[in-house]
Design an enzyme around this catalytic site. Sequence first.
Site, PDB file in Angstrom:
ATOM      1  N   ASN A   9      24.588 -33.586  60.743  1.00 16.43           N
ATOM      2  CA  ASN A   9      23.626 -32.496  60.920  1.00 16.43           C
ATOM      3  C   ASN A   9      22.275 -33.047  60.493  1.00 16.43           C
ATOM      4  O   ASN A   9      22.016 -33.200  59.298  1.00 16.43           O
ATOM      5  CB  ASN A   9      24.049 -31.298  60.051  1.00 16.43           C
ATOM      6  CG  ASN A   9      23.006 -30.196  60.071  1.00 16.43           C
ATOM      7  OD1 ASN A   9      22.048 -30.238  60.845  1.00 16.43           O
ATOM      8  ND2 ASN A   9      23.190 -29.199  59.221  1.00 16.43           N
ATOM      9  N   TRP A  10      21.447 -33.347  61.468  1.00 16.02           N
ATOM     10  CA  TRP A  10      20.157 -33.984  61.156  1.00 16.02           C
ATOM     11  C   TRP A  10      19.138 -32.994  60.605  1.00 16.02           C
ATOM     12  O   TRP A  10      18.054 -33.391  60.196  1.00 16.02           O
ATOM     13  CB  TRP A  10      19.609 -34.692  62.398  1.00 16.02           C
ATOM     14  CG  TRP A  10      20.320 -35.970  62.707  1.00 16.02           C
ATOM     15  CD1 TRP A  10      21.296 -36.572  61.961  1.00 16.02           C
ATOM     16  CD2 TRP A  10      20.101 -36.824  63.847  1.00 16.02           C
ATOM     17  NE1 TRP A  10      21.694 -37.739  62.562  1.00 16.02           N
ATOM     18  CE2 TRP A  10      20.980 -37.921  63.715  1.00 16.02           C
ATOM     19  CE3 TRP A  10      19.249 -36.771  64.950  1.00 16.02           C
ATOM     20  CZ2 TRP A  10      21.032 -38.949  64.659  1.00 16.02           C
ATOM     21  CZ3 TRP A  10      19.293 -37.789  65.895  1.00 16.02           C
ATOM     22  CH2 TRP A  10      20.184 -38.872  65.749  1.00 16.02           C
ATOM     23  N   LYS A  11      19.461 -31.706  60.667  1.00 18.39           N
ATOM     24  CA  LYS A  11      18.516 -30.685  60.173  1.00 18.39           C
ATOM     25  C   LYS A  11      17.149 -30.917  60.823  1.00 18.39           C
ATOM     26  O   LYS A  11      17.091 -31.285  61.997  1.00 18.39           O
ATOM     27  CB  LYS A  11      18.501 -30.683  58.639  1.00 18.39           C
ATOM     28  CG  LYS A  11      19.927 -30.536  58.078  1.00 18.39           C
ATOM     29  CD  LYS A  11      19.998 -30.267  56.608  1.00 18.39           C
ATOM     30  CE  LYS A  11      21.465 -30.156  56.184  1.00 18.39           C
ATOM     31  NZ  LYS A  11      21.627 -29.829  54.763  1.00 18.39           N
ATOM     32  N   HIS A  94      25.112 -21.865  59.263  1.00 14.51           N
ATOM     33  CA  HIS A  94      24.860 -22.816  58.171  1.00 14.51           C
ATOM     34  C   HIS A  94      24.205 -22.052  57.006  1.00 14.51           C
ATOM     35  O   HIS A  94      23.421 -21.137  57.236  1.00 14.51           O
ATOM     36  CB  HIS A  94      23.953 -23.945  58.661  1.00 14.51           C
ATOM     37  CG  HIS A  94      23.862 -25.078  57.688  1.00 14.51           C
ATOM     38  ND1 HIS A  94      23.065 -25.024  56.563  1.00 14.51           N
ATOM     39  CD2 HIS A  94      24.499 -26.267  57.640  1.00 14.51           C
ATOM     40  CE1 HIS A  94      23.214 -26.142  55.877  1.00 14.51           C
ATOM     41  NE2 HIS A  94      24.072 -26.918  56.501  1.00 14.51           N
ATOM     42  N   GLU A  96      21.818 -22.743  55.172  1.00 14.89           N
ATOM     43  CA  GLU A  96      20.352 -22.729  55.200  1.00 14.89           C
ATOM     44  C   GLU A  96      19.847 -21.638  56.132  1.00 14.89           C
ATOM     45  O   GLU A  96      18.809 -21.025  55.901  1.00 14.89           O
ATOM     46  CB  GLU A  96      19.823 -24.117  55.609  1.00 14.89           C
ATOM     47  CG  GLU A  96      20.003 -25.117  54.470  1.00 14.89           C
ATOM     48  CD  GLU A  96      20.164 -26.560  54.900  1.00 14.89           C
ATOM     49  OE1 GLU A  96      19.883 -26.897  56.065  1.00 14.89           O
ATOM     50  OE2 GLU A  96      20.597 -27.374  54.054  1.00 14.89           O
ATOM     51  N   GLU A 166      31.209 -25.692  53.250  1.00 11.93           N
ATOM     52  CA  GLU A 166      30.098 -26.374  52.590  1.00 11.93           C
ATOM     53  C   GLU A 166      29.651 -25.566  51.372  1.00 11.93           C
ATOM     54  O   GLU A 166      28.861 -24.620  51.515  1.00 11.93           O
ATOM     55  CB  GLU A 166      28.909 -26.499  53.556  1.00 11.93           C
ATOM     56  CG  GLU A 166      29.211 -27.275  54.817  1.00 11.93           C
ATOM     57  CD  GLU A 166      27.934 -27.818  55.451  1.00 11.93           C
ATOM     58  OE1 GLU A 166      27.881 -29.034  55.655  1.00 11.93           O
ATOM     59  OE2 GLU A 166      27.004 -27.046  55.721  1.00 11.93           O
ATOM     60  N   GLY A 172      22.910 -31.393  49.581  1.00 12.58           N
ATOM     61  CA  GLY A 172      21.664 -32.091  49.289  1.00 12.58           C
ATOM     62  C   GLY A 172      21.407 -32.305  47.803  1.00 12.58           C
ATOM     63  O   GLY A 172      20.308 -32.659  47.406  1.00 12.58           O
ATOM     64  N   SER A 212      26.930 -33.354  50.317  1.00 16.42           N
ATOM     65  CA  SER A 212      26.773 -34.669  49.687  1.00 16.42           C
ATOM     66  C   SER A 212      27.903 -35.647  50.033  1.00 16.42           C
ATOM     67  O   SER A 212      28.323 -36.443  49.190  1.00 16.42           O
ATOM     68  CB  SER A 212      26.606 -34.530  48.171  1.00 16.42           C
ATOM     69  OG  SER A 212      25.440 -33.782  47.875  1.00 16.42           O
ATOM     70  N   GLY A 233      24.734 -34.135  56.089  1.00 21.23           N
ATOM     71  CA  GLY A 233      23.288 -34.079  56.247  1.00 21.23           C
ATOM     72  C   GLY A 233      22.650 -35.420  55.952  1.00 21.23           C
ATOM     73  O   GLY A 233      22.602 -36.312  56.800  1.00 21.23           O
ATOM     74  N   GLY A 234      22.186 -35.590  54.729  1.00 16.86           N
ATOM     75  CA  GLY A 234      21.412 -36.769  54.336  1.00 16.86           C
ATOM     76  C   GLY A 234      22.000 -38.108  54.755  1.00 16.86           C
ATOM     77  O   GLY A 234      21.292 -38.954  55.312  1.00 16.86           O
TER      78      GLY A 234
HETATM   79  P1  13P Z   1      24.090 -33.084  52.698  1.00 21.76           P
HETATM   80  O1  13P Z   1      25.128 -34.004  53.274  1.00 21.76           O
HETATM   81  O2  13P Z   1      22.695 -33.626  52.762  1.00 21.76           O
HETATM   82  O3  13P Z   1      24.491 -32.591  51.336  1.00 21.76           O
HETATM   83  O4  13P Z   1      24.056 -31.779  53.651  1.00 21.76           O
HETATM   84  C1  13P Z   1      25.247 -31.140  53.962  1.00 21.76           C
HETATM   85  C2  13P Z   1      24.990 -30.165  55.034  1.00 21.76           C
HETATM   86  O5  13P Z   1      24.350 -29.146  54.834  1.00 21.76           O
HETATM   87  C3  13P Z   1      25.507 -30.475  56.373  1.00 21.76           C
HETATM   88  O6  13P Z   1      25.443 -29.369  57.211  1.00 21.76           O
END
Ligand code: 13P
Length: 248
Positions: A9-11, A94, A96, A166, A172, A212, A233-234
């Site tokens: 997920n590149w956000k 998600h 967020e 999640e 993050g 993470s 994500g990251g």
């Molecule tokens: P991180 O891997 O950066 O913690 O993010 C997880 C996430 O929200 C994937 O959708």
Amino acid sequence: MRKPIIAGNWKMNKTIDQGISFVNEIKEKIAGTDAEVVLCPPATMLAQLKQAATGTGVKIGAQNMHQAEDGAFTGEISAAMLSDLKIDYVIIGHSERRQYFNETDQGVNEKVLKALETGITPILCCGETLEEREAGNTNEVVKKQVLAGLEGVPAEKAATVVIAYEPIWAIGTGKTATSEDANTVISFIRESVDAVYGKEVSEAVRIQYGGSVKPSNVKTLMAETDIDGALVGGASLDPESFLGLLDF
Ligand code: 13P
């Protein structure tokens, strides 16, 4: 056997050129992985990435969509528009989006139904806050999110949905749930799906862990019986790191 699914997920990251270079860099190196490989870039590059990924085994997902068929929803993208681009997956609900864009279980459910009706596979997200975990409410929170998200989804379609657990406190932050804790919650989600749909569906549904996940912890997580993949994500932003996530 459930096929593992590793999704990035590149956000809100990367330009089109960066996205295309990423696909070109990983495409020959993913041969031989046991996992289904999915990238969820920003909407600006869905078309180009789908094109770059065609024939490579990399699948493309969107990060969100609107539940309405069409109409006056400035700034939004419909399921039909994603289908137009032959997008395979869409992340729905998600944390967020729930937190910053006020998405509710009802809206999430409408999106899940619309995505399925349009032939796009939802990645339905759930997860508790730190307060909810500390109050011992994790199971109750995730069960409500998942079952509300699946409300009205027929069994044969429910089996195709991907669920992503999640925990919000692990996103993050560098704090991962221990693989045992993640597996315990994911097993509970599977039992909750079982209670509504029965074994055939609950054993088919793939449930990812997210929060993470990195190349250094993916093996331990993936070794757990009920964890079928990761939503990352990251650590999905760098090609080498992303490829490391496939080595589990
Ligand atoms: P991180 O891997 O950066 O913690 O993010 C997880 C996430 O929200 C994937 O959708």
